[in-house]
Design a protein around this motif. Structure first.
Motif, PDB file in Angstrom:
ATOM      1  N   VAL A  72       0.943  -0.921   0.078  1.00 19.05           N
ATOM      2  CA  VAL A  72       0.013   0.136   0.010  1.00 19.05           C
ATOM      3  C   VAL A  72       0.912   1.169   0.063  1.00 19.05           C
ATOM      4  CG1 VAL A  72      -0.147  -0.144   2.575  1.00 19.05           C
ATOM      5  CG2 VAL A  72      -2.042   1.100   1.290  1.00 19.05           C
ATOM      6  N   VAL A  73       0.488   2.303  -0.756  1.00 21.10           N
ATOM      7  CA  VAL A  73       1.329   3.442  -0.633  1.00 21.10           C
ATOM      8  C   VAL A  73       0.465   4.416   0.366  1.00 21.10           C
ATOM      9  CG1 VAL A  73       1.695   5.696  -2.038  1.00 21.10           C
ATOM     10  CG2 VAL A  73       1.805   3.420  -3.185  1.00 21.10           C
ATOM     11  N   ASN A  74       1.264   4.764   1.396  1.00 22.74           N
ATOM     12  CA  ASN A  74       0.452   5.435   2.511  1.00 22.74           C
ATOM     13  C   ASN A  74       1.235   6.911   2.055  1.00 22.74           C
ATOM     14  OD1 ASN A  74      -0.324   6.075   5.137  1.00 22.74           O
ATOM     15  ND2 ASN A  74       1.315   5.922   6.166  1.00 22.74           N
ATOM     16  N   GLU A  75       0.174   7.645   2.345  1.00 24.53           N
ATOM     17  CA  GLU A  75       0.237   9.240   1.837  1.00 24.53           C
ATOM     18  C   GLU A  75      -0.085  10.125   3.091  1.00 24.53           C
ATOM     19  OE1 GLU A  75      -1.110  12.773  -1.422  1.00 24.53           O
ATOM     20  OE2 GLU A  75      -1.700  10.645  -1.760  1.00 24.53           O
ATOM     21  N   VAL A  76       0.629  10.251   4.046  1.00 23.33           N
ATOM     22  CA  VAL A  76       0.474  11.243   5.323  1.00 23.33           C
ATOM     23  C   VAL A  76       0.434  12.589   4.670  1.00 23.33           C
ATOM     24  CG1 VAL A  76       1.102  11.808   7.551  1.00 23.33           C
ATOM     25  CG2 VAL A  76       1.413   9.347   6.602  1.00 23.33           C
ATOM     26  N   LYS A  77      -0.353  13.317   5.303  1.00 27.45           N
ATOM     27  CA  LYS A  77      -0.643  14.636   4.907  1.00 27.45           C
ATOM     28  C   LYS A  77       0.380  15.556   5.349  1.00 27.45           C
ATOM     29  CE  LYS A  77      -3.644  18.742   6.210  1.00 27.45           C
ATOM     30  NZ  LYS A  77      -4.623  19.209   6.754  1.00 27.45           N
ATOM     31  N   ASP A  78       0.902  16.217   4.177  1.00 22.39           N
ATOM     32  CA  ASP A  78       2.142  17.223   4.307  1.00 22.39           C
ATOM     33  C   ASP A  78       3.350  16.361   4.493  1.00 22.39           C
ATOM     34  OD1 ASP A  78       0.508  19.394   4.555  1.00 22.39           O
ATOM     35  OD2 ASP A  78       0.284  19.258   6.724  1.00 22.39           O
ATOM     36  N   LYS A  79       3.733  15.193   3.839  1.00 25.82           N
ATOM     37  CA  LYS A  79       4.716  14.336   3.822  1.00 25.82           C
ATOM     38  C   LYS A  79       4.571  13.590   2.467  1.00 25.82           C
ATOM     39  CE  LYS A  79       5.424  13.333   8.892  1.00 25.82           C
ATOM     40  NZ  LYS A  79       5.354  12.416   9.620  1.00 25.82           N
ATOM     41  N   PRO A  80       5.941  13.298   2.057  1.00 25.26           N
ATOM     42  CA  PRO A  80       5.952  12.497   0.716  1.00 25.26           C
ATOM     43  C   PRO A  80       5.357  11.031   0.803  1.00 25.26           C
ATOM     44  CG  PRO A  80       7.885  12.464   1.767  1.00 25.26           C
ATOM     45  CD  PRO A  80       7.126  13.643   2.324  1.00 25.26           C
ATOM     46  N   ILE A  84       4.639   0.738   1.520  1.00 22.01           N
ATOM     47  CA  ILE A  84       4.676  -0.252   2.487  1.00 22.01           C
ATOM     48  C   ILE A  84       4.269  -1.720   2.149  1.00 22.01           C
ATOM     49  CG2 ILE A  84       3.929  -0.560   4.891  1.00 22.01           C
ATOM     50  CD1 ILE A  84       3.232   2.176   5.237  1.00 22.01           C
ATOM     51  N   LYS A  85       4.971  -2.431   2.358  1.00 22.60           N
ATOM     52  CA  LYS A  85       4.635  -4.084   2.232  1.00 22.60           C
ATOM     53  C   LYS A  85       4.463  -4.753   3.662  1.00 22.60           C
ATOM     54  CE  LYS A  85       7.463  -4.801  -1.980  1.00 22.60           C
ATOM     55  NZ  LYS A  85       8.658  -5.305  -2.814  1.00 22.60           N
ATOM     56  N   LEU A  86       3.142  -5.464   3.618  1.00 21.90           N
ATOM     57  CA  LEU A  86       2.947  -5.866   4.819  1.00 21.90           C
ATOM     58  C   LEU A  86       2.541  -7.386   4.471  1.00 21.90           C
ATOM     59  CD1 LEU A  86       0.563  -2.936   5.835  1.00 21.90           C
ATOM     60  CD2 LEU A  86       2.368  -3.588   7.077  1.00 21.90           C
ATOM     61  N   GLN A  87       2.681  -8.117   5.617  1.00 19.34           N
ATOM     62  CA  GLN A  87       2.303  -9.521   5.522  1.00 19.34           C
ATOM     63  C   GLN A  87       1.188  -9.969   6.177  1.00 19.34           C
ATOM     64  OE1 GLN A  87       4.350 -11.557   3.484  1.00 19.34           O
ATOM     65  NE2 GLN A  87       5.597  -9.764   3.052  1.00 19.34           N
ATOM     66  N   ALA A 102      -4.787   5.974   1.948  1.00 16.79           N
ATOM     67  CA  ALA A 102      -4.167   4.701   1.594  1.00 16.79           C
ATOM     68  C   ALA A 102      -4.580   4.590   0.093  1.00 16.79           C
ATOM     69  CB  ALA A 102      -4.576   3.548   2.487  1.00 16.79           C
ATOM     70  N   HIS A 103      -3.438   4.375  -0.672  1.00 18.08           N
ATOM     71  CA  HIS A 103      -3.528   4.086  -2.008  1.00 18.08           C
ATOM     72  C   HIS A 103      -3.429   2.246  -2.286  1.00 18.08           C
ATOM     73  CE1 HIS A 103      -3.512   8.282  -3.258  1.00 18.08           C
ATOM     74  NE2 HIS A 103      -2.695   8.227  -2.083  1.00 18.08           N
ATOM     75  N   ASN A 104      -4.198   1.657  -2.595  1.00 21.13           N
ATOM     76  CA  ASN A 104      -4.056   0.237  -2.964  1.00 21.13           C
ATOM     77  C   ASN A 104      -3.639   0.115  -4.629  1.00 21.13           C
ATOM     78  OD1 ASN A 104      -4.134  -2.410  -3.251  1.00 21.13           O
ATOM     79  ND2 ASN A 104      -6.096  -2.800  -3.034  1.00 21.13           N
ATOM     80  N   ARG A 105      -2.579  -0.005  -4.693  1.00 20.58           N
ATOM     81  CA  ARG A 105      -2.057  -0.310  -6.094  1.00 20.58           C
ATOM     82  C   ARG A 105      -1.842  -1.781  -6.526  1.00 20.58           C
ATOM     83  NH1 ARG A 105      -3.481   4.106  -6.086  1.00 20.58           N
ATOM     84  NH2 ARG A 105      -2.174   5.989  -6.241  1.00 20.58           N
ATOM     85  N   THR A 106      -2.394  -2.839  -5.573  1.00 17.57           N
ATOM     86  CA  THR A 106      -2.265  -3.974  -6.322  1.00 17.57           C
ATOM     87  C   THR A 106      -3.551  -4.529  -6.886  1.00 17.57           C
ATOM     88  OG1 THR A 106      -3.083  -4.760  -4.100  1.00 17.57           O
ATOM     89  CG2 THR A 106      -0.983  -4.325  -4.124  1.00 17.57           C
ATOM     90  N   ASP A 107      -3.701  -5.767  -7.266  1.00 21.13           N
ATOM     91  CA  ASP A 107      -4.826  -6.265  -7.990  1.00 21.13           C
ATOM     92  C   ASP A 107      -5.622  -7.200  -6.947  1.00 21.13           C
ATOM     93  OD1 ASP A 107      -4.043  -5.629 -10.507  1.00 21.13           O
ATOM     94  OD2 ASP A 107      -2.702  -7.347 -10.730  1.00 21.13           O
ATOM     95  N   GLN A 108      -5.232  -6.897  -5.666  1.00 25.64           N
ATOM     96  CA  GLN A 108      -6.216  -7.565  -4.589  1.00 25.64           C
ATOM     97  C   GLN A 108      -6.421  -6.437  -3.658  1.00 25.64           C
ATOM     98  OE1 GLN A 108      -6.515 -11.029  -4.557  1.00 25.64           O
ATOM     99  NE2 GLN A 108      -5.567 -11.248  -6.349  1.00 25.64           N
ATOM    100  N   PRO A 109      -7.927  -6.727  -3.038  1.00 25.83           N
ATOM    101  CA  PRO A 109      -8.162  -5.803  -1.822  1.00 25.83           C
ATOM    102  C   PRO A 109      -7.174  -5.761  -0.751  1.00 25.83           C
ATOM    103  CG  PRO A 109      -9.890  -7.551  -2.628  1.00 25.83           C
ATOM    104  CD  PRO A 109      -8.606  -8.026  -3.078  1.00 25.83           C
TER     105      PRO A 109
END
Length: 234
Positions: A72-80, A84-87, A102-109
């Protein structure tokens, strides 16, 4: 060229962040409230493939349990933004306050259970009942047919990951305080409560159970190993 592409991506995300509407956690449509009491507010989170949450605020510290491996791409306000890869079953603590997308860039939920700590302000300064001299943090406890991996102690709450083999049981703890159980796998549990006949209960992955008096006894009656996370409150 790769640097230029990365720079353009970051610039685009930051520009989108500046115009994104901000909502409270309870109003974010991918967060579904499933349990609320004086200790916690529990949300089941599911973001479809290639979809984003709204920019939403976390006003309280929270703990989240990941359901399934994901990125997931975690985009915190006022930060780049940060990738994050999670198991599956990975559990983390996040201090408040902050807002993010939270941006889901994968083909899975992208799925998790988010546990908002209602009384975090007081718990941050509370004296924990866990003995720091016993190296409680990250300790591994074993018992017949199972393990308890203590993940961390935050806001006077102890987070543990349990793995139970078929037929194994968590030993009862009559001195434990209230706890929240989060099913990581689909599991069948047999919970013994004084004065009641024990009966099997199916918990699907992501479902939770509040246990006000800690563990009376929990048995895995399934033919496969069970995995779940507990949060023990003072």
């Amino acid at each position: 060229m790769k640097r230029q592409i990365l720079f353009c991506l970051i610039t685009t995300l930051l520009a989108a962040q500046a115009t994104a509407p901000e909502v409270e956690l309870s109003a974010e449509p991918h967060h579904h409230l499933t349990l609320e009491n004086k200790y916690v507010r529990v949300y089941n989170v599911e973001v479809p493939p290639h979809a984003d949450t709204l920019m939403h605020w976390h006003r309280h510290d929270y703990i989240y349990v990941t359901l399934g491996p994901t990125e997931v791409v975690n985009e915190v306000k006022d930060k780049p933004p940060a990738t994050i890869k999670l198991q599956d079953g990975e559990t983390h603590f996040s201090p408040a306050p902050f807002a993010h997308i939270a941006h889901n860039r994968t083909d899975q939920p992208f799925r998790n259970v988010t546990i908002e700590i209602v009384d975090d302000e007081n718990l941050r300064h509370a004296t924990t009942k866990w003995d720091p001299n016993k190296n409680e943090d990250r300790a591994l406890e074993t018992f017949p047919g199972g393990t308890q991996q203590i993940l961390f102690i935050k806001d006077a709450i102890r987070a543990s990951e349990f793995e139970l083999q078929p037929g194994a049981a968590v030993p009862p703890d009559h001195h434990a305080g209230p706890l929240l159980l989060v099913a990581v796998t689909d599991i069948y549990l047999r919970t013994s409560v004084e004065g009641q006949a024990p009966g099997p209960e199916r918990l699907k992955s992501g479902e939770v159970r509040w246990m006000p008096n800690g563990f009376p006894a929990v048995t895995n009656i399934k033919t496969k190993p069970a995995k779940f996370v507990t949060l023990e409150f003072p």
